[in-house]
Motif scaffolding. Structure first.
Motif, PDB file in Angstrom:
ATOM      1  N   ALA A 359       0.835  -1.207   0.000  1.00 10.99           N
ATOM      2  CA  ALA A 359       0.000   0.000   0.000  1.00 10.99           C
ATOM      3  C   ALA A 359       0.867   1.253   0.000  1.00 10.99           C
ATOM      4  O   ALA A 359       0.573   2.229  -0.704  1.00 10.99           O
ATOM      5  N   CYS A 360       1.949   1.247   0.786  1.00 14.20           N
ATOM      6  CA  CYS A 360       2.868   2.393   0.813  1.00 14.20           C
ATOM      7  C   CYS A 360       3.523   2.594  -0.548  1.00 14.20           C
ATOM      8  O   CYS A 360       3.774   3.732  -0.973  1.00 14.20           O
ATOM      9  N   LEU A 361       3.805   1.494  -1.240  1.00 16.54           N
ATOM     10  CA  LEU A 361       4.387   1.589  -2.573  1.00 16.54           C
ATOM     11  C   LEU A 361       3.448   2.324  -3.525  1.00 16.54           C
ATOM     12  O   LEU A 361       3.881   3.190  -4.303  1.00 16.54           O
ATOM     13  N   ALA A 362       2.159   2.003  -3.457  1.00 18.35           N
ATOM     14  CA  ALA A 362       1.187   2.684  -4.311  1.00 18.35           C
ATOM     15  C   ALA A 362       1.154   4.177  -3.995  1.00 18.35           C
ATOM     16  O   ALA A 362       1.098   5.024  -4.901  1.00 18.35           O
ATOM     17  N   TYR A 363       1.203   4.511  -2.711  1.00 21.55           N
ATOM     18  CA  TYR A 363       1.217   5.921  -2.311  1.00 21.55           C
ATOM     19  C   TYR A 363       2.447   6.634  -2.851  1.00 21.55           C
ATOM     20  O   TYR A 363       2.357   7.759  -3.372  1.00 21.55           O
ATOM     21  N   VAL A 364       3.607   6.000  -2.741  1.00 15.01           N
ATOM     22  CA  VAL A 364       4.860   6.600  -3.197  1.00 15.01           C
ATOM     23  C   VAL A 364       4.815   6.870  -4.701  1.00 15.01           C
ATOM     24  O   VAL A 364       5.268   7.919  -5.177  1.00 15.01           O
ATOM     25  N   VAL A 365       4.270   5.954  -5.459  1.00 16.21           N
ATOM     26  CA  VAL A 365       4.173   6.137  -6.913  1.00 16.21           C
ATOM     27  C   VAL A 365       3.273   7.325  -7.246  1.00 16.21           C
ATOM     28  O   VAL A 365       3.623   8.182  -8.071  1.00 16.21           O
ATOM     29  N   VAL A 366       2.115   7.394  -6.606  1.00 15.87           N
ATOM     30  CA  VAL A 366       1.186   8.502  -6.860  1.00 15.87           C
ATOM     31  C   VAL A 366       1.813   9.838  -6.472  1.00 15.87           C
ATOM     32  O   VAL A 366       1.723  10.835  -7.201  1.00 15.87           O
ATOM     33  N   ALA A 367       2.464   9.885  -5.310  1.00 13.09           N
ATOM     34  CA  ALA A 367       3.093  11.124  -4.852  1.00 13.09           C
ATOM     35  C   ALA A 367       4.187  11.575  -5.804  1.00 13.09           C
ATOM     36  O   ALA A 367       4.326  12.773  -6.095  1.00 13.09           O
TER      37      ALA A 367
END
Length: 388
Positions: A359-367
């Motif tokens: 989930a953190c990986l998805a956030y990092v990509v979007v950011a």
């Protein structure tokens, strides 16, 4: 920067067992008290931190150091849980919050042509503190009572803080800078900024807070992560030294890159090392991933700190850098206080740390994508090179 360690989580956590035993409180009660103090310090930081824009660095730093000494003494003489919570509040506000804020803000103001290099070098105080102070604290606790150890911390602050103030030879420098700028420019100052309505600020903020939030969450729950992955905690502990070393090297290396390419162009790439680290945590379990993920976290931490401060100076100028940094630092303090709770509640609900890494990986990509849009849209993100 190094003396801010007395208010950092990694240092205060060393006294957890002693505090629980003395005040007869549980882990959850101690953690809740600490989280409450952290949130309160973050709320205060946004208001207190901006005062550095209206006084000299020497005067502001003197007050911050003095209050951090008082915080250490308050810990040493705490007689009940209320006083312990107040001590936590003072340590978090004047340690992690204002000591770091003062060091980075003063450095960003003092250097314009080589701002990135200066920020990287000054920030080396953080990994040095992480490497030295835990060893010193453990040795002190083996010989002295925990109260005497905190009193010794206050004495160290007095000695080294006084030395730092003697090295700052430009009292009133901020006032002279502002007055000189007004006299030479002949132009009115920029109108007040409202950060929460500035699309530039909102576009890059997810990148800036990602590193402290994600890394603190995984570090705080490192024991559970090791259990999930089948790692030995002794193996993990060894490589935290590697984390500090990589972070130190990163702080030295990222500065010249910022000076050459500007922080605005680099901000989309700040989370790239963390992205690979989260892929490792989300897909693999072998012990070989420990040094890789910790090293990649260290690189991101180094890059995020240096690029972030340089970016605010580029966007808003140095005359009001204190206000901007105070707001950002308050958000970072909230992030580091909230992430252990968020990660823990998710674990309680059956969401293991492997899935949280995904989930953190998805956030990092979007950011990072959002920051890339900000970086390429030049009309929306001018660089304030004249520091007005």
């Amino acid at each position: 920067m190094g003396l801010s360690s007395f208010g950092q989580t990694f240092f205060i956590a060393l006294f957890g067992e002693s505090l629980r035993a003395h005040f007869s409180i549980s882990d959850g009660e101690l953690g809740s008290l600490y989280a409450l103090a952290t949130f309160c310090s973050a709320l205060s930081l946004g208001y207190v931190g901006r005062l550095i824009d209206h006084t000299s660095v020497r005067r502001f730093a003197s007050i911050v150091i003095g209050m951090l000494v008082l915080a250490c003494l308050s810990m040493a003489f705490s007689v009940n849980v209320f006083m312990l919570g107040l001590s936590f509040y003072l340590l978090r506000l004047f340690g992690q919050g204002l000591m770091v804020h003062t060091g980075l803000t003063a450095t960003a103001r003092a250097f314009s042509d080589h701002r990135g290099k200066a920020l990287g070098l000054v920030s080396l105080g953080l990994p040095v503190g992480e490497a030295v102070l835990p060893i010193a604290a453990v040795a002190s606790l083996a010989l002295l009572d925990w109260r005497l150890t905190w009193a010794l911390c206050a004495a160290v602050l007095v000695v080294l803080g006084s030395l730092a103030l003697r090295l700052e030879r430009r009292p009133g420098g901020v006032k002279r800078f502002v007055a000189g700028h007004k006299a030479t420019s002949g132009a009115p100052q920029n109108p007040p900024i409202v950060l929460w309505r500035d699309t530039r600020f909102l576009s890059v903020l997810p990148v800036i807070i990602a590193s402290p939030f994600i890394s603190t969450g995984f570090f705080f729950h490192q024991t559970r992560l090791a259990a999930e992955k089948g790692w030995m905690m002794s193996w993990v502990a060894i490589w935290f030294v590697g984390y500090a070393a990589v972070r130190a090297v990163g702080l030295i290396g990222v500065g010249p890159v910022v000076d050459r390419f500007t922080a605005r162009r680099l901000v989309p790439f700040v989370l790239l090392p963390m992205m690979f680290a989260l892929i490792l945590l989300g897909l693999f379990e072998g012990a070989w991933t420990v040094p890789l993920y910790l090293g990649l976290f260290g690189l991101t931490s180094a890059a995020a700190g240096t690029v972030g401060v340089a970016l605010w100076a580029e966007l808003y100028g140095t005359a009001r850098l204190g206000r901007v940094r105070a707001s950002v630092e308050a958000i970072n303090v909230v992030a580091t206080g909230a992430s252990p709770m968020v990660f823990g509640l998710l674990v309680d609900q059956g969401v293991d740390l492997t899935r949280q890494a995904q989930a953190c990986l998805a956030y990092v990509v979007v950011a990072s994508v959002l920051a890339a849009y900000f970086s390429r849209n030049r009309n929306q993100c001018p660089v304030a090179m004249n520091d007005n």
